[in-house]
Motif scaffolding. Structure first.
Motif, short mmCIF file in Angstrom:
data_model
loop_
_atom_site.label_atom_id
_atom_site.label_comp_id
_atom_site.label_asym_id
_atom_site.label_seq_id
_atom_site.Cartn_x
_atom_site.Cartn_y
_atom_site.Cartn_z
N SER A 173 0.82 -1.21 0.00
CA SER A 173 0.00 0.00 0.00
C SER A 173 0.86 1.26 0.00
O SER A 173 0.61 2.20 -0.76
N GLU A 174 1.89 1.26 0.83
CA GLU A 174 2.75 2.44 0.92
C GLU A 174 3.52 2.65 -0.38
O GLU A 174 3.66 3.78 -0.85
N ALA A 175 4.02 1.57 -0.98
CA ALA A 175 4.77 1.69 -2.23
C ALA A 175 3.88 2.23 -3.34
O ALA A 175 4.31 3.06 -4.15
N THR A 176 2.63 1.79 -3.40
CA THR A 176 1.71 2.30 -4.41
C THR A 176 1.47 3.79 -4.23
O THR A 176 1.45 4.56 -5.20
N ARG A 180 2.52 6.82 -6.93
CA ARG A 180 1.55 7.80 -7.42
C ARG A 180 2.06 9.23 -7.17
O ARG A 180 2.00 10.08 -8.06
N GLU A 181 2.55 9.47 -5.97
CA GLU A 181 3.04 10.80 -5.66
C GLU A 181 4.23 11.18 -6.54
O GLU A 181 4.36 12.32 -6.98
N PHE A 182 5.11 10.22 -6.78
CA PHE A 182 6.27 10.47 -7.65
C PHE A 182 5.81 10.89 -9.04
O PHE A 182 6.29 11.88 -9.60
N LEU A 183 4.87 10.14 -9.61
CA LEU A 183 4.43 10.43 -10.98
C LEU A 183 3.65 11.73 -11.05
O LEU A 183 3.80 12.49 -12.01
N HIS A 184 2.84 12.02 -10.03
CA HIS A 184 2.16 13.31 -10.01
C HIS A 184 3.20 14.44 -9.96
O HIS A 184 3.04 15.47 -10.62
N THR A 189 -0.65 12.67 -15.41
CA THR A 189 -2.06 12.65 -15.07
C THR A 189 -2.51 11.20 -14.94
O THR A 189 -2.28 10.39 -15.84
N GLU A 190 -3.18 10.87 -13.84
CA GLU A 190 -3.68 9.51 -13.65
C GLU A 190 -5.07 9.39 -14.26
O GLU A 190 -5.93 10.25 -14.06
N VAL A 191 -5.30 8.29 -14.97
CA VAL A 191 -6.58 8.08 -15.64
C VAL A 191 -7.04 6.64 -15.40
O VAL A 191 -6.31 5.81 -14.85
N GLU A 192 -8.27 6.37 -15.85
CA GLU A 192 -8.81 5.01 -15.84
C GLU A 192 -9.30 4.67 -17.24
O GLU A 192 -9.99 5.47 -17.87
N THR A 193 -8.95 3.48 -17.69
CA THR A 193 -9.38 3.03 -19.01
C THR A 193 -10.22 1.75 -18.85
O THR A 193 -10.23 1.14 -17.79
N PRO A 194 -10.94 1.33 -19.90
CA PRO A 194 -11.88 0.22 -19.75
C PRO A 194 -11.22 -1.11 -19.40
O PRO A 194 -10.13 -1.42 -19.86
N VAL A 195 -11.92 -1.88 -18.58
CA VAL A 195 -11.51 -3.26 -18.30
C VAL A 195 -12.08 -4.20 -19.37
O VAL A 195 -11.43 -5.14 -19.77
N PHE A 196 -13.29 -3.91 -19.84
CA PHE A 196 -13.89 -4.67 -20.93
C PHE A 196 -13.62 -3.97 -22.26
O PHE A 196 -13.66 -2.75 -22.35
N SER A 197 -13.41 -4.77 -23.30
CA SER A 197 -13.19 -4.20 -24.62
C SER A 197 -13.66 -5.19 -25.67
O SER A 197 -13.68 -6.41 -25.44
N SER A 198 -14.02 -4.67 -26.83
CA SER A 198 -14.41 -5.56 -27.93
C SER A 198 -13.20 -6.20 -28.58
O SER A 198 -13.34 -7.15 -29.35
N LEU A 199 -11.99 -5.70 -28.27
CA LEU A 199 -10.74 -6.29 -28.75
C LEU A 199 -9.77 -6.39 -27.58
O LEU A 199 -9.76 -5.51 -26.71
#
Length: 490
Positions: A173-176, A180-184, A189-199
């Motif tokens: 948990s701490e490493a995650t 995140r803080e390092f990349l920010h 920018t943190e985003v979310e993309t689909p878990v389901f996809s047609s491909l």
């Protein structure tokens, strides 16, 4: 017998109810955690009339009863505190409730702190409440292969019985959070993309397939976040990342689980050398922040993660460890014979590049204690990576290795739409030959490239494998709270 223990505990449960207690209680407002009591012990003492009352809640993990008095160890997420209960200091019903306690019960206690003659911080109970009666006994020992399997199946018991397991997931948990803080801080920018996809695209892997009833369509669980993230770079996100679950229909081993966590990031106007820079800085920074040092010890091997990490070409690594050069592999057919002569299982459709990859995986990677970047991979293994200008049979790609295991994969992203379309067509030809992990055609992604993807560097880090290194865990299941397991046979 366990069933006898359960029956005895149920009898105590009935007795508690007869006494008017609710053995599965409601809210219990705590004033402190166990750790806070130890840390502020001196401030919690004073004249009897001025001593503040402390309210703690947790699980009974040791119980020592002496007739008219008793001790127990109360454990919460922060640690342990001894509790002392005396019959003449609490009302009769409360002491009766305490006398019906068992190991594993979750209780709430209010009282004042003192220090025993042996110097142990202790809470003397003034009230005692059962918040959740444990009807099953806690495990006593976790030894042997069978019990290791039980630990994964009943992780909640593993966490109760083995405090060191909790530490693994605290580190995770701490490493995650640190990453995140390092990349920010780097402007991502943190985003979310689909878990389901047609491909199912973005990697060479077999997907999990399911069906969406409402739209009557086949959908796939994602095998990578890559193609959606690069679409965002096309759309103007110049630095973007996602930490998300990935699903690949592959075998299970000490380093593979069908469901795992991946960090992927993409940076416009960059290439794979920039990805090397951010990889070594991010991993070194995370280790230092979580462990206090960039030096880790994994399964007895000490490794310093301080940048810069050395870089070694895939071809040169093979030569060093096997004596084989690229010229020794010849064409595809000759390479297959070389691989089989070395004891490898080479499929009929294999190319020279595939054989090179298998040879490196078998004879080189286990020896890459590192940290080290293995760079420049065969073209046919990397359908989404940009060719090397001076050697178009290879691409600008690296994998990072620490203690013989891959922790990161990155490349300069192919942004020529015409070449990308041809690469997809080549992959379809591979799939027709029997390569089930070959990439699928993604026309929409090619369309996105036709709108212009800037020169981009992309990076993927397998976080579970990184957490294995940070916690000295030999198996990926040790760092996944609920790994996939075959159901027990009835």
């Amino acid at each position: 017998m366990e069933q006898d223990v359960i029956s005895a505990r149920r009898e105590k449960l009935d007795k508690l109810r007869e006494l008017g207690f609710r053995p599965f209680g409601h809210r219990f407002p705590r004033t402190h955690t166990c750790q806070e009591v130890h840390a502020s012990f001196d401030q919690l003492q004073g004249p009897p009339a001025a001593v503040p009352q402390v309210a703690l809640a947790g699980r009974i993990m040791a119980l020592r009863s002496h007739g008219k008095a008793g001790f127990f160890d109360l454990v919460d997420q922060t640690g342990k505190l001894q509790v002392y209960v005396r019959q003449d200091r609490v009302d009769p019903q409360t002491f009766e409730a305490f006398s019906l306690s068992d190991l594993g019960d979750i209780v709430g206690v209010r009282g004042v702190v003192f220090r025993t003659r042996t110097g142990e911080d202790t809470l003397e109970a003034q009230t005692f409440e059962v918040l959740a009666k444990a009807l099953r006994p806690l495990p006593e020992k976790w030894h042997g292969l069978r019990d290791v399997d039980a630990r994964y199946r009943q992780r909640y018991l593993d966490l109760i019985a083995n405090p060191e397991v909790r530490r693994v997931f605290d580190v995770r948990s701490e490493a995650t959070r640190v990453m995140r803080e390092f990349l920010h801080g780097e402007g991502f920018t943190e985003v979310e993309t689909p878990v389901f996809s047609s491909l199912a695209g973005g990697a060479n892997a077999r997907p999990f397939v399911t069906h969406h009833n409402a739209q009557d369509m086949t959908v796939y669980l994602r095998i990578a976040t890559e193609l959606h993230l690069k679409r965002l770079v096309v759309g103007g996100f110049e630095k973007v990342f996602e930490i998300g679950r990935i699903f690949r229909n592959e075998g299970i081993s000490t380093r593979h689980n069908p469901e795992f966590t991946m960090l992927e990031l993409y940076q416009a106007y960059a290439d794979y050398t920039d990805m090397m820079d951010i990889t070594e800085r991010l991993i070194s920074h995370t280790a230092t922040a979580v462990l206090g040092s960039p030096r880790i010890t994994y399964q007895g091997t000490s490794v310093d993660l301080t940048p810069p990490w050395p870089r070694l070409s895939m071809v040169e690594a093979l030569r060093r460890h096997t004596g084989l050069g690229l010229e020794d592999l010849g064409d595809d057919a000759q390479a297959c014979e070389v691989g089989r002569a070395r004891g490898l299982d080479i499929p009929p459709h294999a190319t020279r590049g595939m054989v090179l990859d298998k040879l490196v995986g078998e004879f080189v990677e286990p020896h890459l204690v590192g940290p080290v970047f293995l760079v420049d991979y065969p073209l046919e293994l990397s359908p989404l990576a940009k060719r090397k200008p001076d050697n178009p049979e290879f691409v600008e790609r690296f994998e990072a290795f620490v203690c013989g295991g891959e922790v990161a994969n990155a490349f300069s992203e192919l942004n020529d739409p015409d070449e990308q379309r041809q690469r997809f067509l080549d992959q379809l030809a591979e799939k027709a030959k029997g390569n089930e992990e070959a990439h699928v055609m993604d026309d929409d992604y090619v369309n996105a490239l036709e709108h212009g993807l800037p020169p981009t560097g992309g990076l993927g880090i397998g976080l579970d494998r990184l957490f294995m290194l940070l916690t000295d865990s030999p198996c990926i299941r040790d760092v996944i709270l609920f790994p996939l397991l075959r159901p027990l046979q009835e």
